[in-house]
Write an enzyme that holds these catalytic residues in place. Structure first.
Site: not given
Ligand code: PBG
Length: 323
Positions: A130, A248, A195, A274
């Protein structure tokens, strides 16, 4: 007193009574639909682990958004698949990048659509992390510049809300400063404040082609075991100027949503990610659970825990059911 004096079942006898005393109500205006935009024309490539979700070229994205908007869905959040990736994530903050072009097209075609953008670099870096990788680690402060530039380019293209999801320290302040310095003081920041480093992002990384090529994200995303730390993250982001905060994933972290609701008055969003979506879809396709009921129950539980806004791949299907 005759036994039993209290009969809670009285208020459950008919749907009209149940509806009357229902404590939590969903509404399509609370949903945000995540969408993946890719180069090309006429592209509508289904994501195998996420039935009904697609990588969409801009023309197809516009159609998808028009559909969601017509159903009353509150808004969309955009993720980009750039033409090419590099070490500097240049596609993320390019004024002509895939997301920036998509925003301009959407603004033109559906002026009333609420457009949120995910501000992160992992879809744009060749290594899938990231931010700027230095000595096998993501360099926090160098990454802040990229994030601020990305948020500004999204705002310039016409985004309504920017949502940083990278989990770098200090990113909300960096983005706020840059937006304000460029006359975008009116653009709100929805910060992915709590997150977690979650296995439930698996299908997304296929959808966004953003899986890290080495290591994982545990050096910047939160440890699933920590609840107090989430409150500290939220507090810091609010202090830096976040207008709304996010938890999240959603369902495995309902306790975090609930505690955040108790402590903070800012609007709270929760992201039903997801893997949460795919689990329900997979079980439903096997005939193990009823898709519509499981979908509504999962969304209701997230709202009941205290989320005002829900980011969900079910946004359209749930809006359709809510009529
Ligand atoms: C970007 C991001 C991610 C998700 C949203 N923004 C992936 C991650 O952090 O690996 C995941 C969303 C989902 O799983 O629906 N950093």
């Amino acid at each position: 007193m005759p036994f039993p004096a209290q009969r809670p079942r009285r208020l459950r006898r008919t749907e009209s009574i149940r509806r009357l005393v229902r404590e939590t109500r969903l509404h399509p205006s609370r949903f945000i639909l995540p969408l993946f935009v890719c180069p090309g024309e006429g592209v509508r490539r289904e994501i195998s682990a996420m039935p009904g979700n697609y990588q969409l070229s801009i023309d197809e994205l516009v159609k998808e958004c028009a559909g969601a908007h017509a159903l009353g869905v509150g808004g969309v959040i955009l993720f980009g698949l750039p033409e090419s990736k590099d070490e500097q994530a240049s596609g993320a903050y390019d004024d002509n990048g895939i997301v920036q072009r998509a925003i301009r097209a959407l603004r033109r075609e559906i002026p009333q659509l609420l457009i949120v953008t995910d501000v992160c670099n992992c879809e744009y870096t060749s290594h899938g992390h990231c931010g700027l990788v230095k000595d096998n680690d993501v360099d926090n402060d160098a990454t802040l510049q990229w994030l601020a530039k990305s948020a500004l380019s999204h705002a310039k293209a016409g985004a309504d809300i920017v949502a940083p999801s990278d989990m770098m320290d200090g990113r909300v302040a960096a983005i706020r400063q840059t937006l304000d310095a460029n006359h975008f003081e009116h653009i709100p920041i929805l910060s992915y404040a709590a997150k977690y480093a979650s296995s439930f992002y698996g299908p997304f990384r296929e959808a966004a082609e953003s899986a890290p090529q080495f290591g994982d994200r545990r050096g910047y995303q939160m440890d699933p075991a920590n609840a107090r730390e989430a409150m500290r993250e939220i507090e810091l982001d609010l202090a830096e100027g976040a207008d709304m905060i996010m938890v999240k994933p959603a369902m495995p972290y309902l306790d975090i949503i609930c505690e955040a609701r108790r402590r903070f008055d800012a609007p709270i969003a929760a992201y039903q990610v997801s893997g949460e979506f795919s689990m329900i879809m997979a079980a439903a396709r096997n005939g193990w659970i009823e898709q519509d009921r499981a979908m509504m129950e999962s969304l209701t539980s997230i709202a009941r825990a205290g989320a005002d806004v829900i980011l969900t791949y079910f946004a359209k299907a749930a809006a359709r059911l809510l009529g």
